[in-house]
Design an enzyme around this catalytic site. Structure first.
Site, PDB file in Angstrom:
ATOM      1  N   GLU A  65       0.789  -1.345   0.191  1.00 19.28           N
ATOM      2  CA  GLU A  65      -0.110   0.010   0.024  1.00 19.28           C
ATOM      3  C   GLU A  65       0.978   1.087  -0.052  1.00 19.28           C
ATOM      4  O   GLU A  65       0.532   2.144  -0.581  1.00 19.28           O
ATOM      5  CB  GLU A  65      -1.023   0.095   1.376  1.00 19.28           C
ATOM      6  CG  GLU A  65      -2.056  -1.178   1.298  1.00 19.28           C
ATOM      7  CD  GLU A  65      -1.542  -2.374   1.843  1.00 19.28           C
ATOM      8  OE1 GLU A  65      -0.233  -2.590   2.101  1.00 19.28           O
ATOM      9  OE2 GLU A  65      -2.266  -3.115   2.442  1.00 19.28           O
ATOM     10  N   CYS A  99      -0.692   0.797   7.331  1.00 22.19           N
ATOM     11  CA  CYS A  99      -1.207   1.121   6.068  1.00 22.19           C
ATOM     12  C   CYS A  99      -2.612   1.926   6.054  1.00 22.19           C
ATOM     13  O   CYS A  99      -2.704   2.561   5.333  1.00 22.19           O
ATOM     14  CB  CYS A  99      -1.154  -0.046   5.221  1.00 22.19           C
ATOM     15  SG  CYS A  99       0.596  -0.401   4.727  1.00 22.19           S
TER      16      CYS A  99
HETATM   17  N1  THU Z   1       2.378  -6.615   3.894  1.00 26.38           N
HETATM   18  C1  THU Z   1       1.883  -5.533   2.819  1.00 26.38           C
HETATM   19  O1  THU Z   1       2.693  -5.448   2.006  1.00 26.38           O
HETATM   20  N2  THU Z   1       0.714  -5.041   3.346  1.00 26.38           N
HETATM   21  C2  THU Z   1      -0.217  -5.340   4.296  1.00 26.38           C
HETATM   22  O2  THU Z   1      -1.118  -4.615   4.390  1.00 26.38           O
HETATM   23  C3  THU Z   1       0.235  -6.249   5.058  1.00 26.38           C
HETATM   24  C4  THU Z   1       1.496  -6.926   5.206  1.00 26.38           C
HETATM   25  C5  THU Z   1       3.578  -7.311   3.686  1.00 26.38           C
HETATM   26  C6  THU Z   1       4.748  -6.778   4.787  1.00 26.38           C
HETATM   27  C7  THU Z   1       5.611  -7.925   4.337  1.00 26.38           C
HETATM   28  O3  THU Z   1       6.514  -7.603   3.387  1.00 26.38           O
HETATM   29  C8  THU Z   1       4.538  -9.124   4.195  1.00 26.38           C
HETATM   30  O4  THU Z   1       3.441  -8.714   3.882  1.00 26.38           O
HETATM   31  C9  THU Z   1       4.400  -9.772   5.476  1.00 26.38           C
HETATM   32  O5  THU Z   1       4.090  -9.104   6.515  1.00 26.38           O
END
Ligand code: THU
Length: 142
Positions: A65, A99
């Protein structure tokens, strides 16, 4: 409820879904191995996408995000009309707490946030549902 993501008259959800699905494949997630893609539509109808970018220094990694929002700002967009997050988890993949706040900076309480996975959109929320009674720019009163 599971919404369809194909066909006409879907408020542009298919395009958002495909953008998030496509960018997710480019995620840099060698540590968690949990790839996430996010796509948002700005106030002009332009779609911006981002994926998670992890780092060997774990806390430095960034969420999908955050990447999509950075892309929007860099391209001149200023408002999130809708955002879709695509992941393949054991349950719903919704934006993390940080986020939700990042989205809140550029969205309104009724802005749709769609949680999607390989089977389509699993559930849709409003920002207010995911981040009630939130702190935002207007709270500062400036
Ligand atoms: N992650 C995201 O990119 N967005 C989210 O809203 C939840 C988590 C990613 C962060 C990390 O690289 C991986 O997912 C595991 O937490």
């Amino acid at each position: 409820m599971r919404a369809a993501v194909s066909g006409q008259g879907d408020d542009g959800l298919t395009a958002l879904f495909e953008a998030a699905r496509t960018v997710r494949a480019r995620a840099h997630a060698p540590y968690s191995r949990f790839r996430v893609g996010a796509a948002l539509r700005d106030e002009r109808g332009v779609i911006h996408a981002g994926c998670n970018v992890e780092n060997a220094a774990y806390p430095v990694g960034t969420c999908a995000e955050a990447g999509a929002i950075a892309a929007m700002i860099a391209a001149g967009g200023r408002h999130i009309a809708a955002i879709l997050v695509y992941g393949d988890g054991a349950g719903l993949v919704t934006p993390c707490g940080a986020c939700r706040q990042r989205i809140r900076e550029f969205a309104r309480p009724d802005t749709p946030i769609h949680a999607a996975g390989p089977d389509g959109i699993a559930k849709s929320f409003t920002l207010a549902e995911l981040l009630p009674e939130s702190f935002g720019p207007e709270t500062l009163g400036e």
